[in-house]
Write a protein that holds these residues in place. Sequence first.
Motif, PDB file in Angstrom:
ATOM      1  N   GLY A 145       7.263   5.277  -6.924  1.00  0.00           N
ATOM      2  CA  GLY A 145       7.270   4.029  -7.459  1.00  0.00           C
ATOM      3  C   GLY A 145       7.844   3.528  -8.608  1.00  0.00           C
ATOM      4  N   VAL A 146       7.507   2.423  -9.358  1.00  0.00           N
ATOM      5  CA  VAL A 146       8.065   2.309 -10.512  1.00  0.00           C
ATOM      6  C   VAL A 146       7.501   3.067 -11.625  1.00  0.00           C
ATOM      7  CG1 VAL A 146       5.961   0.633 -11.477  1.00  0.00           C
ATOM      8  CG2 VAL A 146       8.668   0.007 -11.909  1.00  0.00           C
ATOM      9  N   VAL A 157      10.103  13.649  -6.333  1.00  0.00           N
ATOM     10  CA  VAL A 157      10.013  13.714  -4.888  1.00  0.00           C
ATOM     11  C   VAL A 157       8.832  12.364  -4.497  1.00  0.00           C
ATOM     12  CG1 VAL A 157      10.604  16.009  -4.470  1.00  0.00           C
ATOM     13  CG2 VAL A 157       8.214  15.463  -5.211  1.00  0.00           C
ATOM     14  N   PHE A 162       7.929   2.499  -1.781  1.00  0.00           N
ATOM     15  CA  PHE A 162       7.140   2.217  -0.792  1.00  0.00           C
ATOM     16  C   PHE A 162       5.714   1.849  -0.828  1.00  0.00           C
ATOM     17  CE2 PHE A 162       4.322   3.871   2.583  1.00  0.00           C
ATOM     18  CZ  PHE A 162       4.795   3.273   3.689  1.00  0.00           C
ATOM     19  N   THR A 170       2.726   0.405  -3.888  1.00  0.00           N
ATOM     20  CA  THR A 170       2.186  -0.967  -4.420  1.00  0.00           C
ATOM     21  C   THR A 170       3.408  -1.622  -5.293  1.00  0.00           C
ATOM     22  OG1 THR A 170       0.228   0.054  -5.217  1.00  0.00           O
ATOM     23  CG2 THR A 170       0.923  -1.865  -6.309  1.00  0.00           C
ATOM     24  N   SER A 171       4.685  -0.705  -5.712  1.00  0.00           N
ATOM     25  CA  SER A 171       5.384  -1.622  -6.448  1.00  0.00           C
ATOM     26  C   SER A 171       6.233  -2.468  -5.865  1.00  0.00           C
ATOM     27  CB  SER A 171       6.404  -0.350  -7.263  1.00  0.00           C
ATOM     28  OG  SER A 171       5.779   0.359  -7.996  1.00  0.00           O
ATOM     29  N   ALA A 223       2.547  10.782 -10.349  1.00  0.00           N
ATOM     30  CA  ALA A 223       2.894   9.345 -10.681  1.00  0.00           C
ATOM     31  C   ALA A 223       2.696   8.437  -9.303  1.00  0.00           C
ATOM     32  CB  ALA A 223       4.142   8.823 -11.250  1.00  0.00           C
ATOM     33  N   THR A 224       1.443   8.781  -8.285  1.00  0.00           N
ATOM     34  CA  THR A 224       1.331   8.322  -6.981  1.00  0.00           C
ATOM     35  C   THR A 224       0.598   7.155  -7.161  1.00  0.00           C
ATOM     36  OG1 THR A 224      -0.263  10.162  -6.782  1.00  0.00           O
ATOM     37  CG2 THR A 224       1.782  10.734  -5.853  1.00  0.00           C
ATOM     38  N   GLY A 225       0.359   6.446  -7.843  1.00  0.00           N
ATOM     39  CA  GLY A 225      -0.500   5.128  -7.964  1.00  0.00           C
ATOM     40  C   GLY A 225      -1.738   5.564  -7.257  1.00  0.00           C
ATOM     41  N   HIS A 284      -0.221 -12.058  -1.090  1.00  0.00           N
ATOM     42  CA  HIS A 284       0.664 -13.366  -1.308  1.00  0.00           C
ATOM     43  C   HIS A 284       0.976 -13.587   0.195  1.00  0.00           C
ATOM     44  CE1 HIS A 284       1.324 -11.043  -5.041  1.00  0.00           C
ATOM     45  NE2 HIS A 284       1.586 -12.193  -5.635  1.00  0.00           N
ATOM     46  N   LEU A 296      -2.667 -15.055  -5.939  1.00  0.00           N
ATOM     47  CA  LEU A 296      -2.943 -13.829  -5.293  1.00  0.00           C
ATOM     48  C   LEU A 296      -4.321 -13.493  -5.415  1.00  0.00           C
ATOM     49  CD1 LEU A 296      -1.649 -10.837  -7.537  1.00  0.00           C
ATOM     50  CD2 LEU A 296      -1.865 -13.037  -8.370  1.00  0.00           C
ATOM     51  N   GLY A 306      -0.858  -5.824  -1.652  1.00  0.00           N
ATOM     52  CA  GLY A 306      -0.702  -4.358  -2.166  1.00  0.00           C
ATOM     53  C   GLY A 306      -1.972  -3.801  -2.808  1.00  0.00           C
ATOM     54  N   PRO A 308      -3.641  -0.150  -8.535  1.00  0.00           N
ATOM     55  CA  PRO A 308      -4.278   1.250  -9.131  1.00  0.00           C
ATOM     56  C   PRO A 308      -5.109   1.173 -10.213  1.00  0.00           C
ATOM     57  CG  PRO A 308      -1.931   1.205  -9.470  1.00  0.00           C
ATOM     58  CD  PRO A 308      -2.301  -0.028  -9.017  1.00  0.00           C
ATOM     59  N   GLY A 339      -2.104   0.590 -15.611  1.00  0.00           N
ATOM     60  CA  GLY A 339      -0.876  -0.070 -15.825  1.00  0.00           C
ATOM     61  C   GLY A 339      -0.516  -1.322 -15.121  1.00  0.00           C
TER      62      GLY A 339
HETATM   63  C1  LIG Z   1      -0.962  -7.918  -5.360  1.00  0.00           C
HETATM   64  C2  LIG Z   1      -0.415  -7.241  -6.901  1.00  0.00           C
HETATM   65  C3  LIG Z   1       0.403  -7.943  -7.552  1.00  0.00           C
HETATM   66  C4  LIG Z   1       0.896  -7.478  -8.862  1.00  0.00           C
HETATM   67  N1  LIG Z   1       1.700  -8.241  -9.886  1.00  0.00           N
HETATM   68  C5  LIG Z   1       2.079  -7.661 -10.702  1.00  0.00           C
HETATM   69  C6  LIG Z   1       3.190  -8.506 -11.586  1.00  0.00           C
HETATM   70  O1  LIG Z   1       3.287  -9.455 -11.224  1.00  0.00           O
HETATM   71  N2  LIG Z   1       3.495  -7.820 -12.715  1.00  0.00           N
HETATM   72  C7  LIG Z   1       3.247  -6.520 -12.920  1.00  0.00           C
HETATM   73  O2  LIG Z   1       3.632  -6.293 -13.965  1.00  0.00           O
HETATM   74  N3  LIG Z   1       2.404  -5.784 -12.279  1.00  0.00           N
HETATM   75  C8  LIG Z   1       1.928  -6.236 -11.151  1.00  0.00           C
HETATM   76  N4  LIG Z   1       1.152  -5.481 -10.490  1.00  0.00           N
HETATM   77  C9  LIG Z   1       0.895  -4.343 -10.633  1.00  0.00           C
HETATM   78  C10 LIG Z   1       2.075  -3.122 -10.198  1.00  0.00           C
HETATM   79  O3  LIG Z   1       2.331  -3.644  -9.064  1.00  0.00           O
HETATM   80  C11 LIG Z   1       1.405  -1.705 -10.348  1.00  0.00           C
HETATM   81  O4  LIG Z   1       0.765  -1.400 -11.368  1.00  0.00           O
HETATM   82  C12 LIG Z   1       2.675  -0.895  -9.950  1.00  0.00           C
HETATM   83  O5  LIG Z   1       3.495  -1.184  -9.148  1.00  0.00           O
HETATM   84  C13 LIG Z   1       2.346   0.742  -9.838  1.00  0.00           C
HETATM   85  O6  LIG Z   1       3.150   1.571  -9.511  1.00  0.00           O
HETATM   86  P1  LIG Z   1       3.116   2.905  -9.336  1.00  0.00           P
HETATM   87  O7  LIG Z   1       4.441   3.563  -9.241  1.00  0.00           O
HETATM   88  O8  LIG Z   1       2.261   3.448 -10.289  1.00  0.00           O
HETATM   89  O9  LIG Z   1       2.544   3.133  -7.658  1.00  0.00           O
HETATM   90  P2  LIG Z   1       3.393   3.014  -6.522  1.00  0.00           P
HETATM   91  O10 LIG Z   1       4.286   1.949  -6.399  1.00  0.00           O
HETATM   92  O11 LIG Z   1       2.093   2.819  -5.386  1.00  0.00           O
HETATM   93  O12 LIG Z   1       4.041   4.401  -6.360  1.00  0.00           O
HETATM   94  C14 LIG Z   1       3.065   5.523  -5.877  1.00  0.00           C
HETATM   95  C15 LIG Z   1       4.171   6.248  -4.769  1.00  0.00           C
HETATM   96  O13 LIG Z   1       3.555   7.629  -4.790  1.00  0.00           O
HETATM   97  C16 LIG Z   1       4.065   8.065  -3.346  1.00  0.00           C
HETATM   98  N5  LIG Z   1       3.309   9.289  -2.865  1.00  0.00           N
HETATM   99  C17 LIG Z   1       1.906   9.090  -2.757  1.00  0.00           C
HETATM  100  N6  LIG Z   1       1.546  10.246  -2.411  1.00  0.00           N
HETATM  101  C18 LIG Z   1       2.483  11.015  -2.569  1.00  0.00           C
HETATM  102  C19 LIG Z   1       2.732  12.511  -2.164  1.00  0.00           C
HETATM  103  N7  LIG Z   1       1.590  13.456  -1.884  1.00  0.00           N
HETATM  104  N8  LIG Z   1       3.841  13.241  -2.269  1.00  0.00           N
HETATM  105  C20 LIG Z   1       4.901  12.164  -2.608  1.00  0.00           C
HETATM  106  N9  LIG Z   1       4.807  10.999  -2.927  1.00  0.00           N
HETATM  107  C21 LIG Z   1       3.597  10.465  -2.817  1.00  0.00           C
HETATM  108  C22 LIG Z   1       3.789   6.704  -2.391  1.00  0.00           C
HETATM  109  O14 LIG Z   1       4.626   6.726  -1.515  1.00  0.00           O
HETATM  110  C23 LIG Z   1       4.268   5.717  -3.500  1.00  0.00           C
HETATM  111  O15 LIG Z   1       5.617   5.133  -3.330  1.00  0.00           O
HETATM  112  C24 LIG Z   1       0.473  -6.024  -9.272  1.00  0.00           C
HETATM  113  C25 LIG Z   1       0.011  -5.156  -8.099  1.00  0.00           C
HETATM  114  C26 LIG Z   1      -0.585  -5.815  -7.100  1.00  0.00           C
HETATM  115  C27 LIG Z   1      -1.274  -4.971  -6.095  1.00  0.00           C
END
Ligand SMILES: Cc1cc2nc3c(=O)[nH]c(=O)nc-3n(C[C@H](O)[C@H](O)[C@H](O)COP(=O)(O)OP(=O)(O)OC[C@H]3O[C@@H](n4cnc5c(N)ncnc54)[C@H](O)[C@@H]3O)c2cc1C
Length: 547
Positions: free
Chosen positions: A39-40, A59, A66, A68-69, A270-272, A291, A332, A377, A380, A411
């Motif tokens: 993710g991000v 990885v 895929f 939340t991002s 960093a798996t959210g 949304h 939202l 979404g 986390p 975050g």
């Molecule tokens: C509805 C909504 C609106 C939002 N709007 C905003 C906004 O406008 N602006 C803003 O700044 N933030 C916003 N946010 C917050 C932001 O989207 C999240 O904080 C951020 O996207 C989280 O990213 P992440 O990479 O931590 O998690 P994720 O994007 O969930 O990435 C985690 C990744 O880990 C992978 N994974 C999980 N387990 C495993 C494993 N065992 N092995 C390998 N890979 C694995 C998953 O497939 C996934 O791709 C919003 C959140 C939501 C829910």
Amino acid sequence: MTDLASPLARSSLTADRRARELAELAGGTVVDLLVVGGGVTGAGVALDAASRGLSVALVEARDLAFGTSRWSSKLVHGGLRYLASGDVRLARESAAEREILIRRTAGHLVHPLPMVLPLTRDVPVGAALLARVGLGFADLLRRGVRTPSSVLPPPRRLSVVETLGMVPGLREEGLRGGLLYWDGQLVDDARLVVAIARTAAAFGARILTRVQVLAVQDSAVQNLVPGGANGTGPTAAMRAGAGPGPVEVEALDTLTGQPCRLRARTVINATGVWAPVLAPEIRLRPSRGTHLVLPAAAFGGTPTALSVPIPGERNRYALVLPQGDGRVYVGLTDVSTDEVVDLPVPDHGEITHLLNVVSGVLATPLDRADVLGSFAGLRPLLDGPGGRTADLSRRHTVHTGANRVITVVGGKLTTYRRMAEDAVDAAVAQANLDAGPCRTSRLPLVGAAPRRALASIPAPRRLVARYGTEAPAVLDLARDDPRLLAPVAAGVDVTGAELVFGVLHEGALDVDDLLDRRTRVGLVPADRAAALDAARSALTHHAVRTG
Ligand SMILES: Cc1cc2nc3c(=O)[nH]c(=O)nc-3n(C[C@H](O)[C@H](O)[C@H](O)COP(=O)(O)OP(=O)(O)OC[C@H]3O[C@@H](n4cnc5c(N)ncnc54)[C@H](O)[C@@H]3O)c2cc1C
């Protein structure tokens, strides 16, 4: 012939590169840092570490973005919301990260968005005053982090005529005017993730999708436990001061079904919302945000966003967010949930709630039939004091577990760079890695350039907003086949050339990657069905080129 020394080739993610790099890792190559999650946050960690000179592998179980991002509101916040809850530090951090994204690292993907808060009967004079004070503070933060008013103008009060001029669909009856303010908007959150990952790849990071981590074993911990797994105590290398041995990670290549064992000096989780699977000591309270996708015509086709106060709530708003492609997102919700599923689904009540709140300020109320699509979404959120998930802090945390796995979670998308910096700092200290200082606040992502340079790129503005300086390379793919410049379905802007670019340079491995993440055609199910053939054809095109 591809020029491997070109920036495009160095950052390109392809099926061949994935297979080669995964084979190297599975064959025993030990990297400094293994990032779990694409993710991000994970992409940001990979870029931060690779640009400090570390060897890195990321990885991702499914595909980039895929989780939340890809379901965010696509706003690059200046922290207004955190000011309302009194968290000035977080608000300032947000404003600083917005400045970095909009002016230094991703100016092609982030643009200024005008937003209007309509002053209706539901906004008493006192609440309007408080909102103006909050906007004034947010503007002070903007100035503090040196974002010029030519990029994000200061907020101001609008007359009734001005308000209706900016948002023609508003109901005039009871309207006292509006408050106009500006924030950052991403053209697409999933494209930001792909751009960060490709920039990391240009620094040598291995970006491996379809690789799921099943378990992490820390050989050093095992060795140190008296009478533990092998009962041998510290290894000879550790006694000699060489530091702990590598962390062993069990993973699965989900494309081939082959298990593999990966080794790294340190691992960042960093798996959210899935973080507790690898770090059970982390306590999250996920919340679902939904949304709706509607036609822009339902709001008079305006490019201005709306911030609609939710009746009966303090400091909570529904957002109407124009996307510039004839669609508008309305969001939202914030619904606490224990179910961490791959594809969260909005429920009936959320959809009705959003339609009702926004209809309350429109001349022509929205109808269920206006809804072209919907998405949800999971946030986390770190567990903490506060009854409702809406009241939980949006801060992030970096935590080191007993198995040496460092988890970064919480975050916001806006603050991903700062989260990554904190996590890599922790990894460098923990494994005593030889790394330079963090460089990402001044590191342009692939496609980025100063606004003036972007304006002179000879390509349609729509493409420049998505691909930046790479827009001509997208166009170039249609040189021998001009049909690739046509939209992939009626009523959709996306062209065949963008799908082919997704296959050749952005690591798309199947139709879902192309329609749901490299482009967002999939947000409207009818569009997705109409574009399926174009996506299949783009994947075939790739097979022809590499075969
Ligand atoms: C509805 C909504 C609106 C939002 N709007 C905003 C906004 O406008 N602006 C803003 O700044 N933030 C916003 N946010 C917050 C932001 O989207 C999240 O904080 C951020 O996207 C989280 O990213 P992440 O990479 O931590 O998690 P994720 O994007 O969930 O990435 C985690 C990744 O880990 C992978 N994974 C999980 N387990 C495993 C494993 N065992 N092995 C390998 N890979 C694995 C998953 O497939 C996934 O791709 C919003 C959140 C939501 C829910």
